[in-house]
Scaffold this active site. Structure first.
Site, PDB file in Angstrom:
ATOM      1  N   ASP A  10       0.812  -1.216   0.000  1.00  0.00           N
ATOM      2  CA  ASP A  10       0.000   0.000   0.000  1.00  0.00           C
ATOM      3  C   ASP A  10       0.847   1.268   0.000  1.00  0.00           C
ATOM      4  OD1 ASP A  10      -2.383  -1.448   0.012  1.00  0.00           O
ATOM      5  OD2 ASP A  10      -2.412  -1.560   2.203  1.00  0.00           O
ATOM      6  N   CYS A  11       2.154   1.130   0.056  1.00  0.00           N
ATOM      7  CA  CYS A  11       3.080   2.266   0.148  1.00  0.00           C
ATOM      8  C   CYS A  11       3.756   2.505  -1.199  1.00  0.00           C
ATOM      9  CB  CYS A  11       4.128   1.971   1.222  1.00  0.00           C
ATOM     10  SG  CYS A  11       5.484   3.155   1.291  1.00  0.00           S
TER      11      CYS A  11
END
Length: 142
Positions: A10-11
């Site tokens: 998610d980064c």
């Protein structure tokens, strides 16, 4: 070359780092550290091998850092490590381990310093920032 990335899909920084590793011709071992958190010894080894203090390896944004009062400098490494064990999101990412070293790859292009083949060709981050131009030069390098 054996490469391990402690990754959060998610980064954006973590995704960019993974993409650069792959573009170098290596398929790394991917440890999604929020799903499979490293143990205490591994966290301490990653941080030390990267030349950081545990406090420097903590993530503040979008974590319980403030709610837990981890900004209080009186809190020692054992307390910080206890917090990371309870809330793995507190460990900044991505950490990358290669035979050439260990880095917290923030910004993501720090990974190039520890890849066997850092000449990965042109690379642009997800947000459009050019890291390596069409002639293979790192942007921002002199």
């Amino acid at each position: 070359m054996a490469v391990t990335i402690y990754h959060n899909p998610d980064c954006g920084t973590s995704r960019n780092t993974l993409a650069m590793i792959r573009q170098s011709g290596v398929e790394p071992e991917i440890v999604e550290y929020l799903q499979t958190p490293p143990d205490r010894a591994t966290v301490l080894r990653l941080v030390a091998d990267a030349g950081l203090s545990l406090r420097q390896a903590l993530r503040q944004k979008d974590t319980p850092f403030d709610a837990l009062g981890l900004g209080d400098l009186a809190r020692g490494d054992n307390e910080l490590l206890d917090a990371v064990m309870r809330f793995p999101i507190l460990l900044n990412r991505p950490f990358v381990v290669t035979p050439l070293g260990t880095r917290l790859c923030r910004p993501s292009e720090l990974v190039l310093d520890i890849l066997e083949n850092p000449d990965i060709g042109p690379f642009t981050k997800e947000d459009g920032e050019v890291v390596i131009d069409g002639e293979g030069r790192r942007v921002g390098d002199n």
